[in-house]
Design a protein around this motif. Structure first.
Motif, PDB file in Angstrom:
ATOM      1  N   ALA A 167       0.839  -1.212   0.000  1.00  0.00           N
ATOM      2  CA  ALA A 167       0.000   0.000   0.000  1.00  0.00           C
ATOM      3  C   ALA A 167       0.869   1.255   0.000  1.00  0.00           C
ATOM      4  O   ALA A 167       0.467   2.304  -0.527  1.00  0.00           O
ATOM      5  CB  ALA A 167      -0.929  -0.011   1.208  1.00  0.00           C
ATOM      6  N   LYS A 168       2.053   1.142   0.574  1.00  0.00           N
ATOM      7  CA  LYS A 168       2.960   2.298   0.613  1.00  0.00           C
ATOM      8  C   LYS A 168       3.707   2.454  -0.711  1.00  0.00           C
ATOM      9  O   LYS A 168       4.147   3.539  -1.044  1.00  0.00           O
ATOM     10  CB  LYS A 168       4.004   2.090   1.719  1.00  0.00           C
ATOM     11  N   GLU A 169       3.870   1.320  -1.401  1.00  0.00           N
ATOM     12  CA  GLU A 169       4.729   1.331  -2.595  1.00  0.00           C
ATOM     13  C   GLU A 169       3.978   1.516  -3.908  1.00  0.00           C
ATOM     14  O   GLU A 169       4.548   1.949  -4.886  1.00  0.00           O
ATOM     15  CB  GLU A 169       5.497   0.000  -2.687  1.00  0.00           C
ATOM     16  N   ARG A 170       2.679   1.133  -3.937  1.00  0.00           N
ATOM     17  CA  ARG A 170       1.954   1.101  -5.218  1.00  0.00           C
ATOM     18  C   ARG A 170       0.639   1.861  -5.162  1.00  0.00           C
ATOM     19  O   ARG A 170       0.038   2.001  -4.108  1.00  0.00           O
ATOM     20  CB  ARG A 170       1.639  -0.355  -5.599  1.00  0.00           C
ATOM     21  N   GLU A 171       0.190   2.288  -6.342  1.00  0.00           N
ATOM     22  CA  GLU A 171      -1.111   2.982  -6.417  1.00  0.00           C
ATOM     23  C   GLU A 171      -2.254   2.021  -6.631  1.00  0.00           C
ATOM     24  O   GLU A 171      -3.421   2.364  -6.420  1.00  0.00           O
ATOM     25  CB  GLU A 171      -1.079   4.011  -7.550  1.00  0.00           C
ATOM     26  N   GLU A 172      -1.918   0.809  -7.103  1.00  0.00           N
ATOM     27  CA  GLU A 172      -2.972  -0.170  -7.391  1.00  0.00           C
ATOM     28  C   GLU A 172      -2.523  -1.552  -6.925  1.00  0.00           C
ATOM     29  O   GLU A 172      -1.390  -1.957  -7.187  1.00  0.00           O
ATOM     30  CB  GLU A 172      -3.240  -0.200  -8.895  1.00  0.00           C
ATOM     31  N   LEU A 173      -3.403  -2.251  -6.231  1.00  0.00           N
ATOM     32  CA  LEU A 173      -3.110  -3.629  -5.816  1.00  0.00           C
ATOM     33  C   LEU A 173      -4.110  -4.553  -6.485  1.00  0.00           C
ATOM     34  O   LEU A 173      -5.314  -4.294  -6.477  1.00  0.00           O
ATOM     35  CB  LEU A 173      -3.216  -3.781  -4.293  1.00  0.00           C
ATOM     36  N   ARG A 174      -3.618  -5.641  -7.059  1.00  0.00           N
ATOM     37  CA  ARG A 174      -4.467  -6.618  -7.731  1.00  0.00           C
ATOM     38  C   ARG A 174      -4.470  -7.881  -6.889  1.00  0.00           C
ATOM     39  O   ARG A 174      -3.412  -8.479  -6.673  1.00  0.00           O
ATOM     40  CB  ARG A 174      -3.921  -6.904  -9.133  1.00  0.00           C
ATOM     41  N   VAL A 175      -5.638  -8.256  -6.385  1.00  0.00           N
ATOM     42  CA  VAL A 175      -5.719  -9.362  -5.420  1.00  0.00           C
ATOM     43  C   VAL A 175      -6.776 -10.377  -5.856  1.00  0.00           C
ATOM     44  O   VAL A 175      -7.875 -10.000  -6.291  1.00  0.00           O
ATOM     45  CB  VAL A 175      -6.026  -8.826  -3.993  1.00  0.00           C
ATOM     46  N   VAL A 176      -6.418 -11.633  -5.688  1.00  0.00           N
ATOM     47  CA  VAL A 176      -7.253 -12.756  -6.118  1.00  0.00           C
ATOM     48  C   VAL A 176      -8.607 -12.739  -5.390  1.00  0.00           C
ATOM     49  O   VAL A 176      -8.668 -12.691  -4.165  1.00  0.00           O
ATOM     50  CB  VAL A 176      -6.514 -14.083  -5.826  1.00  0.00           C
ATOM     51  N   ALA A 177      -9.677 -12.790  -6.196  1.00  0.00           N
ATOM     52  CA  ALA A 177     -11.024 -12.708  -5.607  1.00  0.00           C
ATOM     53  C   ALA A 177     -11.780 -14.030  -5.702  1.00  0.00           C
ATOM     54  O   ALA A 177     -12.910 -14.129  -5.225  1.00  0.00           O
ATOM     55  CB  ALA A 177     -11.815 -11.602  -6.301  1.00  0.00           C
ATOM     56  N   ALA A 229     -10.585  -5.163   3.566  1.00  0.00           N
ATOM     57  CA  ALA A 229     -10.728  -4.844   4.999  1.00  0.00           C
ATOM     58  C   ALA A 229      -9.411  -4.297   5.564  1.00  0.00           C
ATOM     59  O   ALA A 229      -9.416  -3.363   6.380  1.00  0.00           O
ATOM     60  CB  ALA A 229     -11.159  -6.105   5.762  1.00  0.00           C
ATOM     61  N   ILE A 230      -8.304  -4.870   5.129  1.00  0.00           N
ATOM     62  CA  ILE A 230      -6.991  -4.394   5.604  1.00  0.00           C
ATOM     63  C   ILE A 230      -6.769  -2.949   5.155  1.00  0.00           C
ATOM     64  O   ILE A 230      -6.405  -2.078   5.959  1.00  0.00           O
ATOM     65  CB  ILE A 230      -5.849  -5.283   5.049  1.00  0.00           C
ATOM     66  N   LEU A 231      -7.012  -2.696   3.875  1.00  0.00           N
ATOM     67  CA  LEU A 231      -6.726  -1.356   3.331  1.00  0.00           C
ATOM     68  C   LEU A 231      -7.655  -0.308   3.934  1.00  0.00           C
ATOM     69  O   LEU A 231      -7.231   0.815   4.223  1.00  0.00           O
ATOM     70  CB  LEU A 231      -6.833  -1.373   1.805  1.00  0.00           C
ATOM     71  N   GLU A 232      -8.911  -0.704   4.158  1.00  0.00           N
ATOM     72  CA  GLU A 232      -9.861   0.233   4.759  1.00  0.00           C
ATOM     73  C   GLU A 232      -9.459   0.551   6.198  1.00  0.00           C
ATOM     74  O   GLU A 232      -9.401   1.705   6.613  1.00  0.00           O
ATOM     75  CB  GLU A 232     -11.265  -0.358   4.716  1.00  0.00           C
ATOM     76  N   GLY A 233      -9.160  -0.509   6.950  1.00  0.00           N
ATOM     77  CA  GLY A 233      -8.764  -0.316   8.346  1.00  0.00           C
ATOM     78  C   GLY A 233      -7.474   0.479   8.465  1.00  0.00           C
ATOM     79  O   GLY A 233      -7.324   1.339   9.337  1.00  0.00           O
ATOM     80  N   ALA A 234      -6.545   0.210   7.562  1.00  0.00           N
ATOM     81  CA  ALA A 234      -5.258   0.911   7.608  1.00  0.00           C
ATOM     82  C   ALA A 234      -5.450   2.384   7.237  1.00  0.00           C
ATOM     83  O   ALA A 234      -4.851   3.272   7.855  1.00  0.00           O
ATOM     84  CB  ALA A 234      -4.270   0.239   6.665  1.00  0.00           C
ATOM     85  N   ALA A 235      -6.316   2.636   6.236  1.00  0.00           N
ATOM     86  CA  ALA A 235      -6.556   4.029   5.813  1.00  0.00           C
ATOM     87  C   ALA A 235      -7.164   4.841   6.953  1.00  0.00           C
ATOM     88  O   ALA A 235      -6.833   6.011   7.152  1.00  0.00           O
ATOM     89  CB  ALA A 235      -7.465   4.053   4.591  1.00  0.00           C
ATOM     90  N   ARG A 237      -6.433   4.607   9.808  1.00  0.00           N
ATOM     91  CA  ARG A 237      -5.320   4.893  10.716  1.00  0.00           C
ATOM     92  C   ARG A 237      -4.237   5.729  10.042  1.00  0.00           C
ATOM     93  O   ARG A 237      -3.113   5.797  10.512  1.00  0.00           O
ATOM     94  CB  ARG A 237      -4.746   3.566  11.244  1.00  0.00           C
ATOM     95  N   GLY A 238      -4.595   6.294   8.883  1.00  0.00           N
ATOM     96  CA  GLY A 238      -3.670   7.223   8.227  1.00  0.00           C
ATOM     97  C   GLY A 238      -2.716   6.580   7.240  1.00  0.00           C
ATOM     98  O   GLY A 238      -1.788   7.225   6.752  1.00  0.00           O
ATOM     99  N   HIS A 239      -2.909   5.304   6.909  1.00  0.00           N
ATOM    100  CA  HIS A 239      -2.024   4.599   5.985  1.00  0.00           C
ATOM    101  C   HIS A 239      -2.438   4.920   4.551  1.00  0.00           C
ATOM    102  O   HIS A 239      -3.624   5.140   4.298  1.00  0.00           O
ATOM    103  CB  HIS A 239      -2.180   3.087   6.245  1.00  0.00           C
ATOM    104  N   PRO A 240      -1.491   4.944   3.588  1.00  0.00           N
ATOM    105  CA  PRO A 240      -1.872   5.169   2.190  1.00  0.00           C
ATOM    106  C   PRO A 240      -2.883   4.137   1.703  1.00  0.00           C
ATOM    107  O   PRO A 240      -2.815   2.974   2.108  1.00  0.00           O
ATOM    108  CB  PRO A 240      -0.552   5.011   1.430  1.00  0.00           C
ATOM    109  N   ARG A 241      -3.823   4.560   0.840  1.00  0.00           N
ATOM    110  CA  ARG A 241      -4.855   3.648   0.360  1.00  0.00           C
ATOM    111  C   ARG A 241      -4.816   3.533  -1.167  1.00  0.00           C
ATOM    112  O   ARG A 241      -5.334   4.394  -1.879  1.00  0.00           O
ATOM    113  CB  ARG A 241      -6.232   4.143   0.818  1.00  0.00           C
ATOM    114  N   PRO A 242      -4.238   2.472  -1.681  1.00  0.00           N
ATOM    115  CA  PRO A 242      -4.206   2.275  -3.133  1.00  0.00           C
ATOM    116  C   PRO A 242      -5.542   1.767  -3.642  1.00  0.00           C
ATOM    117  O   PRO A 242      -6.392   1.352  -2.866  1.00  0.00           O
ATOM    118  CB  PRO A 242      -3.127   1.202  -3.299  1.00  0.00           C
TER     119      PRO A 242
END
Ligand SMILES: NC(=O)c1ccc[n+]([C@@H]2O[C@H](COP(=O)([O-])OP(=O)(O)OC[C@H]3O[C@@H](n4cnc5c(N)ncnc54)[C@H](OP(=O)(O)O)[C@@H]3O)[C@@H](O)[C@H]2O)c1
Length: 301
Positions: A167-177, A229-235, A237-242
């Protein structure tokens, strides 16, 4: 009570050491060279020296893809070595809790697996874990084999930590659904072990409290659901959100095949041990508090 934990720096081993110690137990946690599952003499000597009332095996060869190229080592640790540990535990009269995985199944059932469903692993890791289950239960009938999945914690390498880094390194994450399972936090597994301990100590071989059990977090999810859920929860808390993009397994080829649907039914452990599948979303929030920081009022607006 003295408890020997095989595996010291692993995710589950660390959570167990913390949780068992907090519950007042004396924990000896060992990994090579203190306890090397590939050497029978090492396993026996470690168990005799620790003189445990309970043994927990949280050590394993867990590199799912690498196992395809190192089947002998994976088998030595996950199958033969696990059997030796069970044998040594039986010799000192200690019940054993051993961890296994949803990867013993092929994922084609189309519904959550129960403990009696036939195993049919797709890869070396799953095959060696399935073999380990059988060896453990044969060597020490006073064993609990706890199948779990998608283990995460604030320590160690896991999907949650990878998502936070990417999330810190990339603007887009592609994850298996299209792979289903359930995130499971190591601390929740450790709490379950602590909770079942008194029953295990009091029970004799053949009682229903021993045998195969499933325990994962709830509710079931895809990797994409978990990442969201990880990205939402982290965001919060101020974490970057790709951006998060769902992809199919075919777009993310791996060396080892994984079950497409490894959902585990956790009803048996609830019935016989009173342990309910923990809500992974609450555990995720606790873990993010630790890894990213607390979700502050200002940040949530
Ligand atoms: N991680 C998951 O997503 C997952 C999913 C389902 C089930 N499980 C099961 O849950 C259990 C715990 O997994 P985990 O995530 O805590 O694994 P982990 O973080 O990879 O830890 C495994 C531990 O085992 C140790 N180990 C490796 N080879 C050993 C040997 N020959 N003798 C003694 N110790 C050895 C490792 O030490 P080194 O680091 O020094 O090698 C490490 O400390 C395992 O049984 C695993 O199969 C895990």
């Amino acid at each position: 009570m003295r408890v020997l934990v095989a595996g010291r720096e692993g995710q589950v081993a660390r959570a167990l050491a913390a949780c068992l110690t907090a519950a007042g137990h004396q924990v000896t946690a060992l990994e090579p060279p203190g306890l090397d599952l590939t050497r029978r003499d090492s396993v026996q000597a470690a168990v005799v020296a620790a003189a445990p009332a309970l043994v927990v095996n949280a050590a394993a060869y867990t590199a799912v893809d690498r196992a395809e190229d190192e089947p002998e080592l994976a088998r030595a640790v996950n199958a033969t070595g696990a059997g030796w540990l069970a044998e040594a535990a039986a010799a000192v009269g200690a019940p054993l809790v051993h961890f296994s995985t949803d990867y013993v199944f092929d994922g084609r059932k189309g519904a959550p697996y129960v403990e009696d469903d036939p195993v049919n692993p797709l890869g070396v890791y799953g095959a060696t874990k399935a073999e380990g289950e059988a060896l453990v239960l044969a060597a020490q009938p006073r064993s609990v084999v706890l199948r779990t999945a998608w283990v995460c914690s604030a320590d160690g390498a896991n999907f949650l930590k990878t998502m936070l880094r990417l999330a810190k390194e990339r603007e887009e994450l592609r994850v298996v659904a299209d792979q289903l399972g359930a995130p499971t936090f190591a601390a929740d597994l450790a709490e379950a072990v602590v909770a079942m301990t008194p029953r295990l100590m009091a029970a004799t071989a053949g009682e229903e409290v021993f045998g195969l059990f499933h325990l994962t977090g709830a509710p079931h999810a895809s990797w994409h659901d978990f990442a969201a859920a990880i990205l939402e929860g982290a965001a919060l808390r101020g974490h970057p959100r790709p951006r998060l993009v769902p992809i199919g397994t075919a777009e993310y080829p791996t060396r080892a095949r994984r079950p497409a649907d490894g959902r585990l039914d956790c009803g048996r452990i609830a019935r016989l041990h009173g342990i309910k599948a923990p809500d992974w979303r609450a555990s995720l929030a606790r873990c993010l508090d630790r890894l990213v920081g607390p979700a502050g009022e200002a940040k949530t607006q």
